[in-house]
Design a protein around this motif. Sequence first.
Motif, PDB file in Angstrom:
ATOM      1  N   GLY A 144       0.801  -1.215   0.000  1.00 55.72           N
ATOM      2  CA  GLY A 144       0.000   0.000   0.000  1.00 55.72           C
ATOM      3  C   GLY A 144       0.830   1.259   0.000  1.00 55.72           C
ATOM      4  N   GLN A 145       0.167   2.325   0.398  1.00 56.91           N
ATOM      5  CA  GLN A 145       0.792   3.648   0.453  1.00 56.91           C
ATOM      6  C   GLN A 145       1.371   3.864   1.849  1.00 56.91           C
ATOM      7  OE1 GLN A 145       1.079   5.770  -2.119  1.00 56.91           O
ATOM      8  NE2 GLN A 145       2.112   7.340  -0.909  1.00 56.91           N
ATOM      9  N   PHE A 146       2.666   4.077   1.890  1.00 55.91           N
ATOM     10  CA  PHE A 146       3.345   4.311   3.166  1.00 55.91           C
ATOM     11  C   PHE A 146       3.666   5.799   3.282  1.00 55.91           C
ATOM     12  CE2 PHE A 146       3.996  -0.101   2.169  1.00 55.91           C
ATOM     13  CZ  PHE A 146       3.981  -0.753   3.388  1.00 55.91           C
ATOM     14  N   SER A 147       3.251   6.416   4.383  1.00 57.38           N
ATOM     15  CA  SER A 147       3.605   7.822   4.585  1.00 57.38           C
ATOM     16  C   SER A 147       5.054   7.935   5.061  1.00 57.38           C
ATOM     17  CB  SER A 147       2.654   8.480   5.589  1.00 57.38           C
ATOM     18  OG  SER A 147       2.623   7.746   6.793  1.00 57.38           O
ATOM     19  N   TYR A 148       5.582   6.852   5.646  1.00 55.24           N
ATOM     20  CA  TYR A 148       6.954   6.878   6.153  1.00 55.24           C
ATOM     21  C   TYR A 148       7.526   5.458   6.176  1.00 55.24           C
ATOM     22  CZ  TYR A 148      10.840   7.532   9.454  1.00 55.24           C
ATOM     23  OH  TYR A 148      12.073   7.562  10.042  1.00 55.24           O
ATOM     24  N   VAL A 149       8.758   5.340   5.710  1.00 57.40           N
ATOM     25  CA  VAL A 149       9.481   4.074   5.831  1.00 57.40           C
ATOM     26  C   VAL A 149      10.927   4.373   6.193  1.00 57.40           C
ATOM     27  CG1 VAL A 149      10.144   1.899   4.749  1.00 57.40           C
ATOM     28  CG2 VAL A 149       8.045   3.006   4.022  1.00 57.40           C
ATOM     29  N   HIS A 150      11.423   3.720   7.241  1.00 56.93           N
ATOM     30  CA  HIS A 150      12.799   3.875   7.698  1.00 56.93           C
ATOM     31  C   HIS A 150      13.473   2.507   7.569  1.00 56.93           C
ATOM     32  CE1 HIS A 150      15.640   5.027  11.298  1.00 56.93           C
ATOM     33  NE2 HIS A 150      16.291   4.917  10.164  1.00 56.93           N
ATOM     34  N   THR A 151      14.497   2.442   6.736  1.00 58.81           N
ATOM     35  CA  THR A 151      15.166   1.155   6.504  1.00 58.81           C
ATOM     36  C   THR A 151      16.664   1.280   6.731  1.00 58.81           C
ATOM     37  OG1 THR A 151      15.634   1.528   4.149  1.00 58.81           O
ATOM     38  CG2 THR A 151      13.491   0.547   4.710  1.00 58.81           C
ATOM     39  N   ARG A 152      17.307   0.128   6.684  1.00 57.30           N
ATOM     40  CA  ARG A 152      18.763   0.097   6.681  1.00 57.30           C
ATOM     41  C   ARG A 152      19.201  -1.024   5.738  1.00 57.30           C
ATOM     42  NH1 ARG A 152      20.412  -3.740  10.940  1.00 57.30           N
ATOM     43  NH2 ARG A 152      20.030  -5.709   9.892  1.00 57.30           N
ATOM     44  N   SER A 153      20.480  -0.924   5.347  1.00 57.09           N
ATOM     45  CA  SER A 153      21.099  -2.045   4.659  1.00 57.09           C
ATOM     46  C   SER A 153      22.438  -2.305   5.328  1.00 57.09           C
ATOM     47  CB  SER A 153      21.269  -1.771   3.172  1.00 57.09           C
ATOM     48  OG  SER A 153      21.750  -2.936   2.516  1.00 57.09           O
ATOM     49  N   VAL A 154      23.190  -3.259   4.807  1.00 57.74           N
ATOM     50  CA  VAL A 154      24.491  -3.595   5.378  1.00 57.74           C
ATOM     51  C   VAL A 154      25.516  -3.683   4.252  1.00 57.74           C
ATOM     52  CG1 VAL A 154      23.903  -4.717   7.556  1.00 57.74           C
ATOM     53  CG2 VAL A 154      23.626  -5.974   5.422  1.00 57.74           C
ATOM     54  N   PRO A 172      24.242   1.922   6.932  1.00 55.83           N
ATOM     55  CA  PRO A 172      23.571   3.011   6.236  1.00 55.83           C
ATOM     56  C   PRO A 172      22.052   2.911   6.412  1.00 55.83           C
ATOM     57  CG  PRO A 172      24.475   1.438   4.661  1.00 55.83           C
ATOM     58  CD  PRO A 172      24.835   0.943   6.017  1.00 55.83           C
ATOM     59  N   GLU A 173      21.428   4.036   6.752  1.00 51.51           N
ATOM     60  CA  GLU A 173      19.972   4.050   6.953  1.00 51.51           C
ATOM     61  C   GLU A 173      19.326   4.967   5.920  1.00 51.51           C
ATOM     62  OE1 GLU A 173      18.896   4.714  11.043  1.00 51.51           O
ATOM     63  OE2 GLU A 173      20.406   3.285  11.766  1.00 51.51           O
ATOM     64  N   PHE A 174      18.074   4.669   5.606  1.00 53.42           N
ATOM     65  CA  PHE A 174      17.354   5.408   4.572  1.00 53.42           C
ATOM     66  C   PHE A 174      15.947   5.729   5.068  1.00 53.42           C
ATOM     67  CE2 PHE A 174      20.121   2.121   2.782  1.00 53.42           C
ATOM     68  CZ  PHE A 174      21.046   2.914   2.116  1.00 53.42           C
ATOM     69  N   GLU A 175      15.476   6.926   4.737  1.00 54.63           N
ATOM     70  CA  GLU A 175      14.116   7.309   5.106  1.00 54.63           C
ATOM     71  C   GLU A 175      13.360   7.732   3.851  1.00 54.63           C
ATOM     72  OE1 GLU A 175      13.814   9.113   9.421  1.00 54.63           O
ATOM     73  OE2 GLU A 175      15.509  10.011   8.365  1.00 54.63           O
ATOM     74  N   PHE A 176      12.163   7.211   3.715  1.00 52.48           N
ATOM     75  CA  PHE A 176      11.330   7.527   2.557  1.00 52.48           C
ATOM     76  C   PHE A 176       9.990   8.069   3.049  1.00 52.48           C
ATOM     77  CE2 PHE A 176      13.495   3.350   1.695  1.00 52.48           C
ATOM     78  CZ  PHE A 176      14.564   3.882   0.989  1.00 52.48           C
ATOM     79  N   GLU A 177       9.444   9.021   2.283  1.00 50.33           N
ATOM     80  CA  GLU A 177       8.111   9.535   2.614  1.00 50.33           C
ATOM     81  C   GLU A 177       7.200   9.368   1.409  1.00 50.33           C
ATOM     82  OE1 GLU A 177       8.519  13.526   4.069  1.00 50.33           O
ATOM     83  OE2 GLU A 177       9.445  12.845   5.945  1.00 50.33           O
ATOM     84  N   ASN A 178       5.937   9.067   1.713  1.00 51.55           N
ATOM     85  CA  ASN A 178       4.913   8.948   0.677  1.00 51.55           C
ATOM     86  C   ASN A 178       5.359   8.052  -0.466  1.00 51.55           C
ATOM     87  OD1 ASN A 178       3.220  10.723   2.117  1.00 51.55           O
ATOM     88  ND2 ASN A 178       4.439  12.441   1.336  1.00 51.55           N
ATOM     89  N   VAL A 179       5.532   6.810  -0.139  1.00 49.74           N
ATOM     90  CA  VAL A 179       6.016   5.847  -1.120  1.00 49.74           C
ATOM     91  C   VAL A 179       5.082   4.637  -1.137  1.00 49.74           C
ATOM     92  CG1 VAL A 179       7.611   4.836   0.593  1.00 49.74           C
ATOM     93  CG2 VAL A 179       8.053   4.511  -1.838  1.00 49.74           C
ATOM     94  N   TYR A 180       4.783   4.153  -2.348  1.00 48.64           N
ATOM     95  CA  TYR A 180       3.945   2.961  -2.500  1.00 48.64           C
ATOM     96  C   TYR A 180       4.869   1.749  -2.609  1.00 48.64           C
ATOM     97  CZ  TYR A 180      -0.074   0.142  -3.860  1.00 48.64           C
ATOM     98  OH  TYR A 180      -1.087  -0.785  -3.868  1.00 48.64           O
ATOM     99  N   GLY A 181       4.509   0.681  -1.935  1.00 46.53           N
ATOM    100  CA  GLY A 181       5.381  -0.488  -2.028  1.00 46.53           C
ATOM    101  C   GLY A 181       4.900  -1.681  -1.238  1.00 46.53           C
ATOM    102  N   ASP A 182       5.827  -2.622  -1.076  1.00 43.05           N
ATOM    103  CA  ASP A 182       5.534  -3.893  -0.411  1.00 43.05           C
ATOM    104  C   ASP A 182       6.461  -4.107   0.775  1.00 43.05           C
ATOM    105  OD1 ASP A 182       3.725  -5.608  -2.387  1.00 43.05           O
ATOM    106  OD2 ASP A 182       5.193  -4.518  -3.604  1.00 43.05           O
ATOM    107  N   THR A 219       5.099   3.705   8.644  1.00 46.15           N
ATOM    108  CA  THR A 219       3.685   4.005   8.847  1.00 46.15           C
ATOM    109  C   THR A 219       2.964   3.717   7.541  1.00 46.15           C
ATOM    110  OG1 THR A 219       4.225   5.752  10.416  1.00 46.15           O
ATOM    111  CG2 THR A 219       1.995   5.750   9.501  1.00 46.15           C
ATOM    112  N   LEU A 220       2.051   2.759   7.611  1.00 43.70           N
ATOM    113  CA  LEU A 220       1.227   2.416   6.448  1.00 43.70           C
ATOM    114  C   LEU A 220      -0.001   3.317   6.465  1.00 43.70           C
ATOM    115  CD1 LEU A 220       0.570   0.505   4.027  1.00 43.70           C
ATOM    116  CD2 LEU A 220      -0.537  -1.009   5.678  1.00 43.70           C
TER     117      LEU A 220
END
Length: 264
Positions: A144-154, A172-182, A219-220
């Motif tokens: 769905g539509q996420f207003s916020y996603v906070h991720t990391r990779s290695v 490394p961390e990444f923050e996304f706003e208003n993103v559609y995904g899984d 946040t979904l």
Amino acid sequence: MRYFLIIFGAVFFMSSCSEEQIKEPASKATPTLVQVSVIDALLQGFYDGFMSLDELKSYGGYGIGTFHALDGEMIVLNDTVFQVRADGDVYLPADNETTPFAAVTPYLADTSYVLNNVDFTFFDENFNTYFPTPNIFYLVLLKGQFSYVHTRSVPAQVKPYPPLADVTVNQPEFEFENVYGDIVGFYCPAYAKGINVTGFHLHFLDKNRQKGGHIIDFTLESGTMELGYLLDYRLILPSGGDFYGGDFTIDRSDELEEVEGGTN
Ligand SMILES: [Zn+2]
């Protein structure tokens, strides 16, 4: 007219029988959660891949994991393996690349829910509303539509490999706003400690397949959650290497806690 009724009745009877016959074995077929190595091996720095992605996909088209040398976060979605590397970009690794730690299962949705404005803590706080028991494994799919996603990779590691907790200090961390995904991942029960991450372990991939990673928070805004109930569990271990000399007598819960916001 009478013949018509008899024929109609016979066809109706036969079709309801065949439906019963089809349904029965299907309801008994339980998809298998197939796991490659154990989380306590990854915590010890055992990052050598030993199963090809091709073989991994043969066990199921949905799951998560990492790659040889800890080279990023894995998302398996709809039979495709995606790799979110430390640069934050999404790659399509070759089938002959390998994984040291992953878990996959065939798709199934035992239940589906519509969700609005829920964050990661919501699932812990409202667990019993959506999950019939904490004592089985679940495939968790959010879309769905996420207003916020906070991720990391290695970042990929070189030998001698450091323990996972040392790697994630500089993740490394990444923050996304208003993103559609899984979001793809698993819930594992408390007794899986040492074998997998207990509780929720989720990875994200956006719709354009350009960003993602291991979920720290989200946040979904609006979307769906599908759950697959997993009652059949298969563990595939390395046939040698670091794993054979590893020390699995140590309780690594604290190390896991450090890397969770989170694991791979
Ligand atoms: Zn992860």
